[in-house]
Every structure is written in C-alpha cells, then in structure tokens.
Design a protein around this motif. Sequence first.
Motif, PDB file in Angstrom:
ATOM      1  N   ARG A 133      20.919  31.991   9.776  1.00  0.00           N
ATOM      2  CA  ARG A 133      21.872  32.866   9.085  1.00  0.00           C
ATOM      3  C   ARG A 133      21.664  34.322   9.463  1.00  0.00           C
ATOM      4  NH1 ARG A 133      23.426  36.944   7.072  1.00  0.00           N
ATOM      5  NH2 ARG A 133      24.214  37.333   4.961  1.00  0.00           N
ATOM      6  N   LEU A 134      20.409  34.714   9.690  1.00  0.00           N
ATOM      7  CA  LEU A 134      20.091  36.106   9.971  1.00  0.00           C
ATOM      8  C   LEU A 134      20.411  36.517  11.405  1.00  0.00           C
ATOM      9  CD1 LEU A 134      16.695  36.219   8.051  1.00  0.00           C
ATOM     10  CD2 LEU A 134      18.785  37.416   7.394  1.00  0.00           C
ATOM     11  N   ILE A 135      20.488  35.548  12.332  1.00  0.00           N
ATOM     12  CA  ILE A 135      20.770  35.892  13.734  1.00  0.00           C
ATOM     13  C   ILE A 135      22.151  35.475  14.187  1.00  0.00           C
ATOM     14  CG2 ILE A 135      18.327  35.786  14.365  1.00  0.00           C
ATOM     15  CD1 ILE A 135      18.872  33.058  15.625  1.00  0.00           C
ATOM     16  N   ASP A 136      22.855  34.691  13.384  1.00  0.00           N
ATOM     17  CA  ASP A 136      24.175  34.209  13.767  1.00  0.00           C
ATOM     18  C   ASP A 136      25.160  35.379  13.882  1.00  0.00           C
ATOM     19  OD1 ASP A 136      27.010  33.046  13.217  1.00  0.00           O
ATOM     20  OD2 ASP A 136      25.785  31.292  13.658  1.00  0.00           O
ATOM     21  N   LYS A 137      25.912  35.416  14.983  1.00  0.00           N
ATOM     22  CA  LYS A 137      26.836  36.527  15.213  1.00  0.00           C
ATOM     23  C   LYS A 137      27.882  36.644  14.111  1.00  0.00           C
ATOM     24  CE  LYS A 137      26.469  36.607  20.275  1.00  0.00           C
ATOM     25  NZ  LYS A 137      27.196  36.471  21.550  1.00  0.00           N
ATOM     26  N   ALA A 138      28.237  35.511  13.511  1.00  0.00           N
ATOM     27  CA  ALA A 138      29.287  35.523  12.500  1.00  0.00           C
ATOM     28  C   ALA A 138      28.804  36.057  11.157  1.00  0.00           C
ATOM     29  CB  ALA A 138      29.841  34.105  12.320  1.00  0.00           C
ATOM     30  N   THR A 139      27.499  36.054  10.921  1.00  0.00           N
ATOM     31  CA  THR A 139      26.985  36.425   9.599  1.00  0.00           C
ATOM     32  C   THR A 139      25.978  37.565   9.603  1.00  0.00           C
ATOM     33  OG1 THR A 139      25.319  34.678   9.828  1.00  0.00           O
ATOM     34  CG2 THR A 139      27.341  34.124   8.640  1.00  0.00           C
ATOM     35  N   ARG A 140      25.443  37.908  10.790  1.00  0.00           N
ATOM     36  CA  ARG A 140      24.373  38.902  10.792  1.00  0.00           C
ATOM     37  C   ARG A 140      24.851  40.308  10.464  1.00  0.00           C
ATOM     38  NH1 ARG A 140      23.496  38.665  17.324  1.00  0.00           N
ATOM     39  NH2 ARG A 140      24.925  40.338  17.899  1.00  0.00           N
ATOM     40  N   GLY A 141      26.157  40.518  10.450  1.00  0.00           N
ATOM     41  CA  GLY A 141      26.680  41.836  10.076  1.00  0.00           C
ATOM     42  C   GLY A 141      26.624  42.088   8.588  1.00  0.00           C
ATOM     43  N   GLN A 142      26.398  41.022   7.817  1.00  0.00           N
ATOM     44  CA  GLN A 142      26.319  41.153   6.365  1.00  0.00           C
ATOM     45  C   GLN A 142      24.883  40.979   5.896  1.00  0.00           C
ATOM     46  OE1 GLN A 142      28.806  41.978   4.259  1.00  0.00           O
ATOM     47  NE2 GLN A 142      30.127  42.221   6.063  1.00  0.00           N
ATOM     48  N   PRO A 143      24.358  41.903   5.111  1.00  0.00           N
ATOM     49  CA  PRO A 143      22.978  41.753   4.604  1.00  0.00           C
ATOM     50  C   PRO A 143      22.836  40.479   3.775  1.00  0.00           C
ATOM     51  CG  PRO A 143      23.799  43.979   4.211  1.00  0.00           C
ATOM     52  CD  PRO A 143      24.983  43.167   4.649  1.00  0.00           C
ATOM     53  N   LEU A 144      21.671  39.894   3.812  1.00  0.00           N
ATOM     54  CA  LEU A 144      21.357  38.725   2.989  1.00  0.00           C
ATOM     55  C   LEU A 144      20.807  39.247   1.671  1.00  0.00           C
ATOM     56  CD1 LEU A 144      21.107  35.613   2.854  1.00  0.00           C
ATOM     57  CD2 LEU A 144      18.772  35.867   3.714  1.00  0.00           C
ATOM     58  N   ALA A 145      21.536  39.013   0.594  1.00  0.00           N
ATOM     59  CA  ALA A 145      21.158  39.540  -0.724  1.00  0.00           C
ATOM     60  C   ALA A 145      20.311  38.519  -1.481  1.00  0.00           C
ATOM     61  CB  ALA A 145      22.409  39.899  -1.526  1.00  0.00           C
ATOM     62  N   LEU A 146      19.109  38.914  -1.847  1.00  0.00           N
ATOM     63  CA  LEU A 146      18.212  38.049  -2.598  1.00  0.00           C
ATOM     64  C   LEU A 146      18.375  38.260  -4.102  1.00  0.00           C
ATOM     65  CD1 LEU A 146      14.877  38.365  -0.551  1.00  0.00           C
ATOM     66  CD2 LEU A 146      16.837  36.856  -0.157  1.00  0.00           C
ATOM     67  N   SER A 147      17.855  37.306  -4.865  1.00  0.00           N
ATOM     68  CA  SER A 147      17.863  37.427  -6.323  1.00  0.00           C
ATOM     69  C   SER A 147      16.776  38.388  -6.802  1.00  0.00           C
ATOM     70  CB  SER A 147      17.640  36.053  -6.960  1.00  0.00           C
ATOM     71  OG  SER A 147      16.405  35.496  -6.514  1.00  0.00           O
ATOM     72  N   ILE A 148      15.833  38.697  -5.927  1.00  0.00           N
ATOM     73  CA  ILE A 148      14.716  39.583  -6.267  1.00  0.00           C
ATOM     74  C   ILE A 148      15.217  40.971  -6.678  1.00  0.00           C
ATOM     75  CG2 ILE A 148      12.704  40.774  -5.301  1.00  0.00           C
ATOM     76  CD1 ILE A 148      12.143  37.873  -5.705  1.00  0.00           C
ATOM     77  N   ASP A 149      14.628  41.523  -7.718  1.00  0.00           N
ATOM     78  CA  ASP A 149      14.858  42.913  -8.107  1.00  0.00           C
ATOM     79  C   ASP A 149      13.606  43.693  -7.698  1.00  0.00           C
ATOM     80  OD1 ASP A 149      14.858  45.389  -9.579  1.00  0.00           O
ATOM     81  OD2 ASP A 149      16.372  44.548 -10.913  1.00  0.00           O
ATOM     82  N   ALA A 150      13.748  44.604  -6.754  1.00  0.00           N
ATOM     83  CA  ALA A 150      12.592  45.309  -6.194  1.00  0.00           C
ATOM     84  C   ALA A 150      11.802  46.048  -7.276  1.00  0.00           C
ATOM     85  CB  ALA A 150      13.034  46.280  -5.108  1.00  0.00           C
ATOM     86  N   ARG A 151      12.490  46.559  -8.279  1.00  0.00           N
ATOM     87  CA  ARG A 151      11.791  47.286  -9.351  1.00  0.00           C
ATOM     88  C   ARG A 151      10.912  46.334 -10.169  1.00  0.00           C
ATOM     89  NH1 ARG A 151      16.729  49.107 -12.676  1.00  0.00           N
ATOM     90  NH2 ARG A 151      17.053  46.855 -12.337  1.00  0.00           N
TER      91      ARG A 151
END
Length: 563
Positions: free
Chosen positions: A190-208
């Motif tokens: 998903r992270l390297i695919d040309k069709a999807t790599r333009g969109q960030p992968l959003a995690l459920s994690i809250d950095a704070r």
Amino acid sequence: MNTLVVRPTRVRTAGVRQQILLTAQQRLMILMLLFMAAFFVVSVRLVYFALFDTASGRAPASAFVPARADIVDRNGVPLARTIDGYSIRVVPSKLLNNRQYLADELHKIFPDMSREELLGKVSGSRPTYIRRRALPDQVAAVNAIGDVGFDFPREKERLYPQSTLAAHVLGFTNAEGHGVTGVEGAFDQRLIDKATRGQPLALSIDARVQGVLESELSAAVTNLEAIGGAGIILDVYTGEVAAMTSLPTYNPNKLTGSDPATRRNAVTYNLYELGSTFKPLSIGAAIDNGVVTSMAKRYDATKPLAIAGFRIRDSHMMNRWLNVPETLIHSSNIVTAQIGDQLGREKMEELFRNLEFDGRPHIELKERAFPLWPKNWGRVTTMTASYGHGIAVTPLHLASAYAALVNGGIWRPATLMKLGDKAPPQGRRVFKASTSARMRQLLRLIVSDGTGKQADAAGFRVGGKTGSAEKPGVGGYRRHSLVSTFAAAFPMDNPRYVVLVMIDEPKGNAYSSGQRTAGWTAAPVVRKVVTRAGPMLGVFPDESRDVDVSELTPLLWRNGETE
C-alpha cells in the motif's frame, strides 16, 4: 526671388478622430483575443501532460508523489516520511591517498566502525557504501578529506520525525526501501503502490496519547528497575488502538548498533501468564452460565484448596468465607478456582476460544505470537486457568477481552487503522449485556475498595483488575520474577477506553514501598496515564458521576462484619 509654399494644417473632423479610435480599439481587442487563445492552448497542453502523458522521461503527475507514502497519526501528525538523503560511497580504484591514512581519517568520522572494517572498504576492489543515511556533518567531513574516490549519491531515505515514538507500531524499512516490521512491513504494498502512495496512511494512533503512555511507562520501568514493559490504550467500541508501546524501545532512524531484542513488540509478540487479570473474565462467564447467581453467596477461603496433590493458595489469606465482590477485591485464587471448577472445562475453554485466546491476536501487524494453550484441559487446568495460570497470551489478547467485558459484551478485533466515518466491525457477542453491566460495577469496586486503589484517577471513574504472576522457569515458577499487570477501563459508567499496563520483573524498592505486585507498580501508571491522556481522548473528569455500586457495598466486610 524664392517662393515659399506653406502646406495648410490638416483639420481633422470629429468623425475622423472617432474612426481612428475605433480602429485602435479593434486592434487591441484582436491582440487580446490572440493572447487569450495562446494562454488557453498552453493551459490545455499543461493539463494534458499532467493527466495523460505517461511517456518515458515526462511524468509531471508523479513528480510530487513520494516514492513511499507518508504514515501519519489520526490527526495528521507525520510519523514516517520519505526524503532525499545523502549516502557516502567509496570507489577504491579512484582513490589517490594512502589507504592507511584514509582508514584513520574515516575512523575519526565514524567511531562506531572499526578501523579494520574501514580499511577493508577502502582497500577493496569494488565500490561499496561506507554509510547509508549519512548525517550532513558526516558528508561534509568525508568531503573535506579531499579524495576523488569518495562520492555522495542522493538516495531516498525513510525518516521517522518523532524519533522513538511508536517505534514498534511503525517498524522500519530495509536498505532497498521495503518495509520489514510494524506498519511498514504490514502495509508495504500500500505504501509503495503508485495508485495509493500519494495519500498518507492514517493510523488510529494519537501521537499525543502515545507520548503520554510512553513517558509514564518508561519512568515506571526505570524507577522499578524492571527489564521491560508494555502498554496499550484501546477504544472499546471500535477496536482502534490509540496508543501502543513496548519497552525497551529503539530508534528506527538508527538501527545500526541497536540490540535486535529491543525491536520485539511485547504487546503483540511476547507471551505472558497474566495472572489475576483473568479472574473477571472467568467470573463473567460464571455469571453468564448461571453458575454465579447471587453476589452474596459465600465460598470457603479459610484454607488452601487441595486438588490432585496440589494446593491452591492466596497471596494474602483472608481466613474466612468470601462472596464474589470480596473475591475480586481481595483477588482470591481459592474462590476463583472453586467457581472455575463449577463452571467446568467445557465452558471455560469456550470462554477462552470466544475471546480468541487460542490464536494469534487480531491486528494488522505481522509480529503476532501464538498463545501457549494448555495441552490437557483437566480439572486442575480449568481451575488454575480461571485465575490466569497455565495459559499464556499477549497483552493485546487481554486488552481486547476487557473491551468486550465492559462494552456490553461484544468482542471486536483491534486495528491500527483510523476508521474515521467507517463503521466498526460488527463483532460478536461473548458476554450478556447484563453480565457486562455487573462486571463494570465489580471492576469499579476493585479500584475504589480493593487492590487497585492506586489506579483511581479522580473524576475518571477507573475500574480494573490487578494481576501479579510469577514467571515460569526450569522446574517450576520463579517466585522473585513477577509480571505485574493492571487491566483497566474508563469511565466505568460509560466505558470508552481500555488501558493496560504490564511491567516485566519490577523490583521492590523505595519507589514502590518495597512492593513488586501490580497494585503498587502497574496501577499507579494507569492513574497517571488516564489523568493526562483522558482529556486528549475527549474524556474529562467529573466527580459528580460514578458507577452505582450501592447494592454491592453492603456485601463488603468492614471492621469484622458486613455493612
């Protein structure tokens, strides 16, 4: 005699002047139309190239797309991104200086590499890398040596801007840019695919929230001189992981020289006998199946329970008969074993299978351990498993089980993906809704009146259960090696999040008043995490609300008698 002829001045009438102005305006309009037409043609061509032209060497559409998609937290905070970085390479055939001299100079720049290793690189026959992902000052220092045999190729570099934050969740990539562990490994395509790599992968994690969990757990592990720890915060209704940490940790930006053991995710990959934290699950199943029908019924805890040549004991003998609320408040192995015995092997095994304790934890990561499932489910195993001995699972297994215990009885798989507007998984019923309501009362009572008092965060209505289990070793259990766990949820009148904290082999020192058990080691961490992270998660303290336990408090033994 000369004759002077004077040309009379041309007199322009108003009609002539108007004609001239009209002609000038027409010419300006024509020029403007030509300019607009040219601008339109150029714009159309640019749009065409951007959208449709995929010819080799001309790819404006992908010029702004990263080679690997960014990973962000649920609020868009960058956790991993790809940048252009420098590497340092040596081409030995082009080197002009003495190899011994070069090895000495390089060793000054890279003290973490031995002189012999560097000498081998500059004396070889093939081009080789001295350092990938080199720091700018390292590049400048090597360049200052002034030898044409060094070059500095620009390469795509994976950067983790938050350093060690959520390292075990994110994982890392290899030299070729492919994910190895964590989210990087699980979602590599998903992270390297040309069709999807333009969109960030959003995690459920809250950095704070992740930062709060890491800082509080790290401080406790350090102060208790423990060998490690694990923690997770889980949404009880969606299964989204708000925070997950494992200690000791590592920096995915600097893998060279780090201990590979620190890269193990204790939450999903390490197995533990989690002890008394299993008791609410067993008693919940007993209530569900009609084995426990009254909170007032008392069980004999006056002496150790003898069974098949073994004796089941309590860490603190109460030397009296206990009812169910008291059993949980005082964490009685003796009574829980009796209830487990009445529940029986079939129902106990069914409970653990329904909670997915017989398989790897459900989450997207590849690093998931298979539980240690009892080989023989005899009577003794049924009794000891009821209080968390003889079966080993991951902390994530337990967190998901507690979510089902308090959310109305529905088990759902955990996820690291931000669901956003998506509906959570439907899940399946494990406990009756009425049983879940009763267990919320009992878990709250454990914190307000029992072994979990130090987890009580003012106004947050925390409920939970302590668990202090001896670690198995050669020839039996090691009495001085504890896994101390506190599994909690808040606010218990309307649970939103499970918080689980586990500390591996805490020492009884001044920090914990000489105690090693979970009530003194893990429970205070939960209190601090809830107090700090609760408002970040949208849960604010309210001391005017609480779980109604008025029907249970009269059953508790106080000053030698029940109220």
